[in-house]
Design a protein around this motif. Structure first.
Motif, PDB file in Angstrom:
ATOM      1  N   ALA A 138      52.735  50.626 -37.186  1.00 23.92           N
ATOM      2  CA  ALA A 138      52.396  50.142 -38.535  1.00 23.92           C
ATOM      3  C   ALA A 138      53.320  50.753 -39.575  1.00 23.92           C
ATOM      4  O   ALA A 138      53.769  50.073 -40.511  1.00 23.92           O
ATOM      5  CB  ALA A 138      50.940  50.484 -38.846  1.00 23.92           C
ATOM      6  N   GLN A 139      53.615  52.063 -39.407  1.00 32.85           N
ATOM      7  CA  GLN A 139      54.529  52.715 -40.338  1.00 32.85           C
ATOM      8  C   GLN A 139      55.922  52.114 -40.243  1.00 32.85           C
ATOM      9  O   GLN A 139      56.590  51.880 -41.259  1.00 32.85           O
ATOM     10  CB  GLN A 139      54.576  54.219 -40.037  1.00 32.85           C
ATOM     11  N   SER A 140      56.378  51.865 -39.014  1.00 33.06           N
ATOM     12  CA  SER A 140      57.703  51.283 -38.823  1.00 33.06           C
ATOM     13  C   SER A 140      57.783  49.892 -39.448  1.00 33.06           C
ATOM     14  O   SER A 140      58.768  49.550 -40.115  1.00 33.06           O
ATOM     15  CB  SER A 140      58.024  51.224 -37.328  1.00 33.06           C
ATOM     16  N   TYR A 141      56.718  49.097 -39.250  1.00 34.83           N
ATOM     17  CA  TYR A 141      56.688  47.745 -39.834  1.00 34.83           C
ATOM     18  C   TYR A 141      56.672  47.823 -41.357  1.00 34.83           C
ATOM     19  O   TYR A 141      57.372  47.064 -42.045  1.00 34.83           O
ATOM     20  CB  TYR A 141      55.457  46.996 -39.327  1.00 34.83           C
ATOM     21  N   LEU A 162      67.287  60.637 -45.787  1.00 38.08           N
ATOM     22  CA  LEU A 162      66.707  59.305 -45.816  1.00 38.08           C
ATOM     23  C   LEU A 162      66.534  58.797 -44.391  1.00 38.08           C
ATOM     24  O   LEU A 162      67.364  59.084 -43.518  1.00 38.08           O
ATOM     25  CB  LEU A 162      67.615  58.342 -46.595  1.00 38.08           C
ATOM     26  N   ASP A 163      65.471  58.041 -44.151  1.00 39.40           N
ATOM     27  CA  ASP A 163      65.312  57.447 -42.822  1.00 39.40           C
ATOM     28  C   ASP A 163      66.229  56.244 -42.690  1.00 39.40           C
ATOM     29  O   ASP A 163      67.000  55.911 -43.604  1.00 39.40           O
ATOM     30  CB  ASP A 163      63.851  57.064 -42.565  1.00 39.40           C
ATOM     31  N   GLN A 164      66.181  55.575 -41.555  1.00 41.34           N
ATOM     32  CA  GLN A 164      67.103  54.474 -41.288  1.00 41.34           C
ATOM     33  C   GLN A 164      66.976  53.372 -42.325  1.00 41.34           C
ATOM     34  O   GLN A 164      67.983  52.813 -42.790  1.00 41.34           O
ATOM     35  CB  GLN A 164      66.847  53.910 -39.887  1.00 41.34           C
ATOM     36  N   GLU A 165      65.732  53.057 -42.706  1.00 41.30           N
ATOM     37  CA  GLU A 165      65.534  51.986 -43.691  1.00 41.30           C
ATOM     38  C   GLU A 165      66.066  52.409 -45.067  1.00 41.30           C
ATOM     39  O   GLU A 165      66.692  51.616 -45.776  1.00 41.30           O
ATOM     40  CB  GLU A 165      64.043  51.624 -43.783  1.00 41.30           C
ATOM     41  N   GLY A 166      65.811  53.655 -45.436  1.00 52.17           N
ATOM     42  CA  GLY A 166      66.316  54.147 -46.716  1.00 52.17           C
ATOM     43  C   GLY A 166      67.829  54.136 -46.765  1.00 52.17           C
ATOM     44  O   GLY A 166      68.433  53.749 -47.780  1.00 52.17           O
ATOM     45  N   ARG A 167      68.452  54.565 -45.661  1.00 48.38           N
ATOM     46  CA  ARG A 167      69.924  54.541 -45.609  1.00 48.38           C
ATOM     47  C   ARG A 167      70.454  53.116 -45.690  1.00 48.38           C
ATOM     48  O   ARG A 167      71.500  52.853 -46.295  1.00 48.38           O
ATOM     49  CB  ARG A 167      70.414  55.218 -44.325  1.00 48.38           C
ATOM     50  N   GLY A 168      69.713  52.184 -45.083  1.00 46.86           N
ATOM     51  CA  GLY A 168      70.145  50.782 -45.151  1.00 46.86           C
ATOM     52  C   GLY A 168      70.127  50.244 -46.572  1.00 46.86           C
ATOM     53  O   GLY A 168      71.046  49.523 -46.990  1.00 46.86           O
TER      54      GLY A 168
END
Length: 509
Positions: A139-142, A252-258
């Motif tokens: 859920a967190q990943s989504y 930053l996590d992967q989404e933040g870096r993106g």
């Protein structure tokens, strides 16, 4: 960075009422450990499961590995220490399988290592706990992916606004819930959102940005100032950096870096497009400089009034500097910023002989600031009107070409006299030829004609003063001057001959 799901932590897992989990010990003593993110939930009854574990796991066990250990504290302490060193974030003990309740020695070992320990009752299967952890992680990943998509959409829409670059940075700051600043190629903070940094942090961050820009390579870097972590991302190509985006955000996590990567790409594109406009502005400014050099300011006045608030009011100071090619972008951006701040108080453009700056006669502080910031040699004219612009530009060029760093003013050059002006190689060649007979005579005859003539001229051609300066008799001076006249084939009694020799001596000294 907002999300729509609770972070998968041990606290969240313990909060699931359907699992009936119970924390052993005082929760207030374990706040940081309970809020650490969980990457997975795993079960094992091995005495040493650490070779098969990764950090960030919550481990479940029934305690079969402790059979026979009774309450030997050393066994439990060694077990918990291994888990803690491996990065396990919590230990769940399944009761009523091997034994009733949690072994006191295990509870004591976990308290000592500040390892959260919780009871998993018999009615709750380990697979249910593992599934709950997996659901929270999914859920967190989504939620993070959904956030990243929504953030990139919002940023893309912001880029379509009139001030696309500024709106993009403001949206990035909102999405990251952090301070974001844009530094130009000169290292000047041009935009920031949402609020200004404190003075100390701003100074340290500006220094680091300057280091990154001078390095000239595309790179991402991070630093910590006080208690705040900052991330720096360069804009532009290696060797042609256009600026730096700074964010008060650490890892930053992967989404933040993106999301940040998307902003960097859009900002870089916007700045590259801006470069074409800047090139057109540079050509326009160069054309207006040529118009001013023709002592015809009418065209420059009309264009400057519409674009930049007008030309500086006369009398003006005309300055000229080399502005090294490798820093032209940084120089131009700094000047553009100052021109915006001083509407009608600064005009600049590139001429055939260098960068020309025009400020009011009272605006010399800006010229000093420029020369110090970019470590440039600069010449400044005397105050002049636009009808004498070409003369003022010549004065500025002459002052600039004088040796020495910093700002040189034409008034200082003029006060030193005509002969203080740097001579051409041709003039030095003629000067050497003029004095050659004296040098040759001194070399061959062992005389001091050259020194005597120089001291004689410096003492207003007084034989007595020259004799005192040299420590010889005045008749000796008179005889040497007569010999010098023969060597030079010139009458040093005439002003023209004396001036010629004096100029030759100054040019060769």
């Amino acid at each position: 960075m907002a999300t729509t799901a609770d972070a998968p932590t041990l606290r969240a897992l313990l909060g699931r009422r359907d699992l009936h989990l119970r924390l052993e010990g005082d929760a207030s003593e374990l706040d940081a450990a309970l809020d650490a993110p969980i990457r997975w939930v795993h079960s094992s009854d091995l005495a040493d499961p650490t070779p098969f574990l990764s950090e960030g796991l919550a481990l479940l066990t029934t305690g079969t590995q402790f059979e026979g250990a009774e309450d030997e504290s050393g066994v439990y302490r060694a077990y918990v220490r291994r888990l803690s060193a491996r990065g396990v974030v919590g230990l769940g003990f399944g009761t009523e399988v091997v034994r009733d309740g949690i072994p006191p020695a295990l509870a004591e070992a976990c308290r000592d290592e500040r390892m959260p320990l919780f009871e998993v009752p018999y009615r709750t299967p380990f697979i249910a706990v593992a599934r709950a952890g997996a659901e929270a992680i999914a859920a967190q990943s989504y939620a993070r992916r959904s956030w990243a998509l929504a953030a990139q959409k919002a940023i893309s829409l912001a880029a379509l606004r009139p001030d696309g670059l500024g709106a993009t940075l403001a949206e990035l700051a909102r999405q990251l819930d952090a301070w974001v600043g844009l530094y130009d190629a000169a290292g000047t903070l041009t935009r920031e959102h949402p609020a200004a940094l404190d003075t100390t942090a701003a100074a340290e961050l500006g220094t680091e940005v300057g280091v990154v820009l001078r390095r000239g390579a595309r790179a991402a870097s991070s630093l910590r100032i006080g208690g705040t972590a900052f991330t720096l991302q360069t804009l532009g190509r290696g060797g042609h950096l256009r600026g730096v985006i700074a964010m008060a955000a650490g890892d930053l996590d992967q989404e933040g870096r993106g999301v940040v990567t998307a902003v960097v790409a859009m900002a870089g594109l916007a700045l590259e497009q801006q470069q074409g406009l800047d090139r057109a502005r540079t050509l326009l400014r160069a054309g207006l400089v040529n118009s001013l050099l023709g002592n015809d300011p009418a065209l420059a006045r009309r264009v400057a009034r519409d674009l930049w608030g007008g030309l500086p009011p006369p009398p003006v100071l005309v300055a000229m500097t080399d502005a090294a090619a490798g820093r032209r972008d940084a120089v131009r951006e700094w000047l553009e910023l100052r021109a915006d701040e001083r509407r009608g108080g600064l005009f600049f453009g590139r001429g055939d002989d260098g960068l020309v700056l025009v400020v009011p006669a009272s605006g010399s502080d800006l010229l000093e600031e420029f020369a110090e910031r970019f470590d440039e040699r600069m010449g400044v004219s005397a105050p002049a009107g636009y009808d004498a612009f070409a003369v003022a530009a010549d004065q500025a060029q002459l002052a600039r070409d004088r040796p020495g760093p910093g700002v040189t003013r034409f008034e200082d050059v003029a006060a030193a006299g005509v002969l203080s002006v740097p001579a051409s190689p041709e003039a030095r060649t003629v000067a050497e030829a003029t004095l050659a007979p004296l040098r040759q005579h001194d070399r061959e005859q062992g005389t001091s004609l050259l020194e005597t003539v120089q001291v004689w001229l410096a003492n207003d051609c007084s034989h007595e003063a020259t004799a005192r300066a040299l420590g010889v008799h005045r008749h000796t001076v008179r005889a040497r001057i007569a010999t010098a006249e023969k060597a030079l084939d010139s009458d040093l009694g005439s002003f023209a001959a004396r001036a010629d020799v004096w100029a030759a001596l100054r040019l060769t000294s």
